[in-house]
Design a protein around this motif. Structure first.
Motif, PDB file in Angstrom:
ATOM      1  N   TYR A  21       0.856  -1.195   0.000  1.00  0.00           N
ATOM      2  CA  TYR A  21       0.000   0.000   0.000  1.00  0.00           C
ATOM      3  C   TYR A  21       0.889   1.240   0.000  1.00  0.00           C
ATOM      4  CZ  TYR A  21      -3.477   3.287   1.911  1.00  0.00           C
ATOM      5  OH  TYR A  21      -4.331   4.333   2.128  1.00  0.00           O
ATOM      6  N   GLY A  22       0.545   2.211  -0.828  1.00  0.00           N
ATOM      7  CA  GLY A  22       1.328   3.440  -0.854  1.00  0.00           C
ATOM      8  C   GLY A  22       2.652   3.351  -1.580  1.00  0.00           C
ATOM      9  N   ARG A  23       2.860   2.258  -2.295  1.00  0.00           N
ATOM     10  CA  ARG A  23       4.127   2.090  -3.023  1.00  0.00           C
ATOM     11  C   ARG A  23       3.823   1.894  -4.489  1.00  0.00           C
ATOM     12  NH1 ARG A  23       8.472   0.482  -0.971  1.00  0.00           N
ATOM     13  NH2 ARG A  23       9.147   1.283   1.038  1.00  0.00           N
ATOM     14  N   PRO A  58      -3.692  -4.736  -7.133  1.00  0.00           N
ATOM     15  CA  PRO A  58      -3.550  -3.274  -7.127  1.00  0.00           C
ATOM     16  C   PRO A  58      -2.850  -2.756  -8.380  1.00  0.00           C
ATOM     17  CG  PRO A  58      -1.855  -4.232  -5.776  1.00  0.00           C
ATOM     18  CD  PRO A  58      -2.760  -5.370  -6.194  1.00  0.00           C
ATOM     19  N   ARG A  61      -0.870   0.607  -8.813  1.00  0.00           N
ATOM     20  CA  ARG A  61       0.470   0.854  -8.252  1.00  0.00           C
ATOM     21  C   ARG A  61       1.565   0.616  -9.275  1.00  0.00           C
ATOM     22  NH1 ARG A  61      -1.218  -2.417  -2.825  1.00  0.00           N
ATOM     23  NH2 ARG A  61      -2.687  -0.851  -2.083  1.00  0.00           N
ATOM     24  N   LEU A  84      -6.569   6.880  -6.961  1.00  0.00           N
ATOM     25  CA  LEU A  84      -6.313   5.768  -6.052  1.00  0.00           C
ATOM     26  C   LEU A  84      -4.952   5.888  -5.382  1.00  0.00           C
ATOM     27  CD1 LEU A  84      -7.712   2.879  -8.281  1.00  0.00           C
ATOM     28  CD2 LEU A  84      -8.670   3.716  -6.115  1.00  0.00           C
ATOM     29  N   LEU A  85      -3.958   6.326  -6.131  1.00  0.00           N
ATOM     30  CA  LEU A  85      -2.618   6.460  -5.560  1.00  0.00           C
ATOM     31  C   LEU A  85      -2.569   7.575  -4.525  1.00  0.00           C
ATOM     32  CD1 LEU A  85      -0.346   5.925  -8.694  1.00  0.00           C
ATOM     33  CD2 LEU A  85      -0.524   4.445  -6.681  1.00  0.00           C
ATOM     34  N   ARG A  87      -4.892   8.610  -2.815  1.00  0.00           N
ATOM     35  CA  ARG A  87      -5.668   8.177  -1.668  1.00  0.00           C
ATOM     36  C   ARG A  87      -4.791   7.352  -0.720  1.00  0.00           C
ATOM     37  NH1 ARG A  87     -11.107   5.209  -3.192  1.00  0.00           N
ATOM     38  NH2 ARG A  87     -11.321   7.166  -4.312  1.00  0.00           N
ATOM     39  N   GLU A  88      -3.712   6.769  -1.294  1.00  0.00           N
ATOM     40  CA  GLU A  88      -2.813   5.953  -0.480  1.00  0.00           C
ATOM     41  C   GLU A  88      -1.637   6.786   0.038  1.00  0.00           C
ATOM     42  OE1 GLU A  88      -1.577   2.592  -2.818  1.00  0.00           O
ATOM     43  OE2 GLU A  88      -3.557   1.667  -2.721  1.00  0.00           O
ATOM     44  N   TYR A 103       8.606   6.514  -3.116  1.00  0.00           N
ATOM     45  CA  TYR A 103       7.527   5.525  -3.200  1.00  0.00           C
ATOM     46  C   TYR A 103       7.854   4.244  -3.960  1.00  0.00           C
ATOM     47  CZ  TYR A 103       5.089   9.821  -1.928  1.00  0.00           C
ATOM     48  OH  TYR A 103       4.703  10.989  -1.312  1.00  0.00           O
TER      49      TYR A 103
END
Length: 119
Positions: A21-23, A58, A61, A84-85, A87-88, A103
């Motif tokens: 998540y978040g990467r 995902p 990403r 979406l990104l 949002r993370e 990231y």
DNA sequence: ACGGTGACACCAG
DNA sequence: TCTGGTGCCACCG
């Protein structure tokens, strides 16, 4: 169906599922991790044809080498991915690019920084 | 088998 | 840094 056994696409999905998540990771990066450093386009094709039978992937990403959204088409694609990104917590610069240093995902077996590889 | 397509990457200039 | 051209790969009629 889009695959029968362990097709290339299937392996792409399995790897992308591991992106945290978040990467983010690049198409070429995914290809390289799969042992096909020159199959970046194949990765793009696989994600573009992501079947509904493959949940928990995902796909957002995955971006291009320049840290940009690489989806084409007007329909909810480029915008949705960025949405979406962000949002993370992934932030885009003024040029719409993501900072790989911050990231970028190095892979499932990436060594922890500080690890001494060789003298 | 063959040619075309695509959410890519790399290399000059 | 950006742009255009070239190479590569997986997959589809």
């Amino acid at each position: 169906m889009v695959e029968m056994s362990r097709s290339f696409a299937q392996r792409v999905y399995e790897l992308v599922r591991q992106v945290p998540y978040g990467r983010v990771v690049s198409y070429g990066g995914v290809a390289a991790m799969l042992g096909h450093p020159r199959a970046a386009r194949g990765v793009g094709w696989a994600l573009r044809n992501l079947p509904d039978d493959e949940p928990q992937v995902p796909w957002w990403r995955v971006i291009n080498r320049n840290g940009e959204i690489s989806i084409k088409g007007p329909f909810p694609g480029p915008t949705l991915q960025r949405e979406l990104l962000e949002r993370e917590g992934v932030r885009f610069d003024a040029r719409g690019r993501v900072d790989w240093r911050e990231y970028g995902w190095k892979g499932p077996e990436a060594p922890v920084d500080g690890t001494v590889v060789a003298p």
